[in-house]
Design a protein around this motif. Structure first.
Motif, short mmCIF file in Angstrom:
data_model
loop_
_atom_site.label_atom_id
_atom_site.label_comp_id
_atom_site.label_asym_id
_atom_site.label_seq_id
_atom_site.Cartn_x
_atom_site.Cartn_y
_atom_site.Cartn_z
N ALA A 272 -52.48 97.66 -75.13
CA ALA A 272 -53.59 97.10 -75.92
C ALA A 272 -54.89 97.11 -75.12
O ALA A 272 -55.98 97.26 -75.68
N ARG A 273 -54.77 96.97 -73.81
CA ARG A 273 -55.96 97.01 -72.94
C ARG A 273 -56.59 98.40 -72.98
O ARG A 273 -57.81 98.54 -73.17
N GLU A 274 -55.75 99.43 -72.85
CA GLU A 274 -56.29 100.80 -72.86
C GLU A 274 -56.95 101.08 -74.22
O GLU A 274 -58.02 101.67 -74.29
N TYR A 275 -56.29 100.65 -75.29
CA TYR A 275 -56.84 100.82 -76.64
C TYR A 275 -58.21 100.15 -76.77
O TYR A 275 -59.19 100.75 -77.19
N ASP A 289 -62.92 98.65 -64.27
CA ASP A 289 -61.61 99.29 -64.41
C ASP A 289 -60.52 98.23 -64.23
O ASP A 289 -60.01 98.02 -63.14
N SER A 290 -60.17 97.57 -65.33
CA SER A 290 -59.33 96.37 -65.21
C SER A 290 -57.86 96.65 -64.98
O SER A 290 -57.25 97.48 -65.65
N TYR A 291 -57.28 95.91 -64.02
CA TYR A 291 -55.84 95.90 -63.78
C TYR A 291 -55.25 94.56 -64.20
O TYR A 291 -54.19 94.16 -63.72
N ALA A 292 -55.93 93.84 -65.09
CA ALA A 292 -55.48 92.50 -65.47
C ALA A 292 -55.26 92.41 -66.98
O ALA A 292 -55.40 93.42 -67.69
N ASN A 293 -54.94 91.23 -67.49
CA ASN A 293 -54.77 91.07 -68.94
C ASN A 293 -56.08 90.63 -69.58
O ASN A 293 -56.09 89.87 -70.56
N PHE A 294 -57.19 91.08 -68.98
CA PHE A 294 -58.51 90.84 -69.58
C PHE A 294 -59.40 92.01 -69.20
O PHE A 294 -59.07 92.79 -68.30
N ARG A 331 -65.82 88.09 -70.50
CA ARG A 331 -64.43 88.38 -70.12
C ARG A 331 -63.58 88.20 -71.37
O ARG A 331 -63.58 87.13 -71.98
N ILE A 332 -62.91 89.26 -71.76
CA ILE A 332 -62.13 89.22 -73.00
C ILE A 332 -60.65 89.37 -72.66
O ILE A 332 -60.22 90.38 -72.08
N THR A 333 -59.86 88.35 -73.00
CA THR A 333 -58.42 88.42 -72.78
C THR A 333 -57.81 89.47 -73.70
O THR A 333 -58.23 89.60 -74.86
N ILE A 334 -56.83 90.20 -73.19
CA ILE A 334 -56.12 91.16 -74.04
C ILE A 334 -55.00 90.44 -74.79
O ILE A 334 -54.10 89.85 -74.17
N LYS A 337 -52.12 93.93 -80.20
CA LYS A 337 -52.88 95.04 -80.77
C LYS A 337 -53.66 94.58 -82.01
O LYS A 337 -54.83 94.93 -82.21
N GLU A 338 -53.02 93.74 -82.85
CA GLU A 338 -53.67 93.25 -84.09
C GLU A 338 -54.90 92.41 -83.74
O GLU A 338 -55.95 92.54 -84.38
N GLN A 339 -54.75 91.54 -82.75
CA GLN A 339 -55.90 90.72 -82.36
C GLN A 339 -57.04 91.59 -81.84
O GLN A 339 -58.21 91.32 -82.10
N MET A 340 -56.68 92.64 -81.11
CA MET A 340 -57.73 93.49 -80.54
C MET A 340 -58.40 94.33 -81.63
O MET A 340 -59.60 94.61 -81.55
N THR A 341 -57.65 94.69 -82.65
CA THR A 341 -58.25 95.39 -83.78
C THR A 341 -59.24 94.47 -84.49
O THR A 341 -60.33 94.91 -84.90
#
Ligand code: PLP
Length: 352
Positions: A272-275, A289-294, A331-334, A337-341
């Motif tokens: 979902a982060r990559e998306y 270039d994030s390696y985290a859940n945000f 800073r946006i938490t991942i 997928k639905e939430q990110m959409t």
């Protein structure tokens, strides 16, 4: 403030947790929690039988949890400290390893709690500025004086230091504690836990709050030399021997037995982060270039605070920091997928 507060604490600026407004149902992308529930096994284990034992104190040695963690991370139980959230380990470490002769160093942009603990204990602080691209320069921490604290990946930038970078810091600080806060390491980073075998000055701090869906249970742990761990135990037994409640111990044990489930959750978050990153890039956002859940993003046509407010109006909470150096960013938490959409649709409305 009452007239009774110690003068030492009158100027203390407390940590501000991410908001939890109750006026409506928000999509909560502001505190880096997992969007997924705890594993089925965790839910099953905190049953009536366990709840009935709440009249009894929990095991102050947390023996079962420690042995499971030791097994999971290939160390001995004496190398593990467990705590009421990893914030408690940070608190204990600032208390234990710093004093008027031993200051603390950390990046000028990092987890907000470091400066709170430093102030709480009246410590001298050496803040190293991040580079203009928000990266940490590891050589800033070579031959430090006192404890070094680095979140890896760093928050709120999400950027990662390599094992080589961390080794360089450890090698040049054999007489200083190096605390590596790996709250977000399960989202694609490489942990330095294995280096605790080689370096008795390394303390690796981890949490169940992010990758193990247990922010509400308050569980953290640290891995380090038996000597460092015994120092933390000394503080624990001098403040709160029963720091972890019974149900959280049960949750923590069951979560270790659910590794596959959580690995899968982390994969979903990373995907979902990559998306989200690619959708936002198409819309003109810049990001680290994030390696985290945000992710840590800005857009040249909307200020950081304006975007935060417009998303909030649309029922989406993200985190904006007032610190001038990063005021353009959010800073946006991942989430799922639905939430990110839903986030992307809201962004489209805002940018229109
Ligand atoms: C969330 C977070 C913590 C604290 O986590 P808890 O275990 O919930 O106390 C520590 N360090 C960093 C960098 C974090 O983002």
């Amino acid at each position: 403030m009452s007239r009774f507060l110690s003068s030492r604490l009158q100027g203390l600026e407390a940590y501000t947790p991410g908001e939890q407004p109750k006026d409506m149902q928000y999509i909560k992308l502001n505190t880096n929690e997992s969007p997924f529930s705890p594993s089925q096994l965790v839910l099953e284990r905190i049953n009536e039988e366990e709840t009935k034992k709440l009249n009894l104190y929990p095991d102050p040695t947390a023996a079962t949890l420690k042995s499971k963690l030791a097994c999971r991370y290939c160390v001995e139980a004496e190398n593990i400290f467990v705590s009421n959230g990893s914030d408690e380990i940070l608190n204990f470490s600032f208390m234990a390893f710093c004093d008027s002769e031993r200051p603390v160093s950390y990046p000028n942009i990092s987890y907000g709690f470091y400066s709170v603990y430093a102030e709480l204990y009246g410590l001298n602080v050496i803040e190293h500025p991040l580079k203009p691209d928000f990266k940490i320069d590891p050589t800033d921490y070579h031959n430090s004086k006192g404890m070094v604290v680095i979140a890896n990946p760093n928050a709120p930038t999400g950027l990662l230091l390599s094992l080589e970078d961390i080794k360089g810091i450890l090698d040049t600080n054999r007489d200083n504690v190096i605390l590596i806060d790996e709250a977000y390491i399960d989202f694609g980073g490489i942990s330095c836990v294995e280096l605790t075998n080689e370096y008795d000055n390394l303390l690796v701090v981890r949490t169940y709050s992010k990758s193990r869906s247990l922010a509400g249970a308050r569980l953290g742990f640290a891995i380090g030399s038996a000597e460092l761990i015994s120092d933390l135990e000394r503080i624990k037994y001098s403040t709160n021997p029963y720091n972890i409640n019974r149900l959280s111990l049960v949750c923590g044990e069951a979560a270790i037995d659910s590794d596959e489930y959580y690995t899968d959750c982390c994969k979903k978050v990373m995907s979902a982060r990559e998306y989200t990153m690619s959708e936002l890039k198409v819309r003109g956002f810049e990001m680290t270039d994030s390696y985290a859940n945000f992710i840590f993003v800005k857009h040249e046509h909307t200020g950081g605070e304006a975007l935060y407010l417009k998303l909030k109006e649309r029922g989406i909470l993200v985190r904006h920091f007032s610190n001038k150096l990063i005021a353009d960013y959010n800073r946006i938490t991942i989430g799922t997928k639905e939430q990110m959409t839903a986030l992307i649709s809201a962004v489209d409305e805002i940018l229109k």
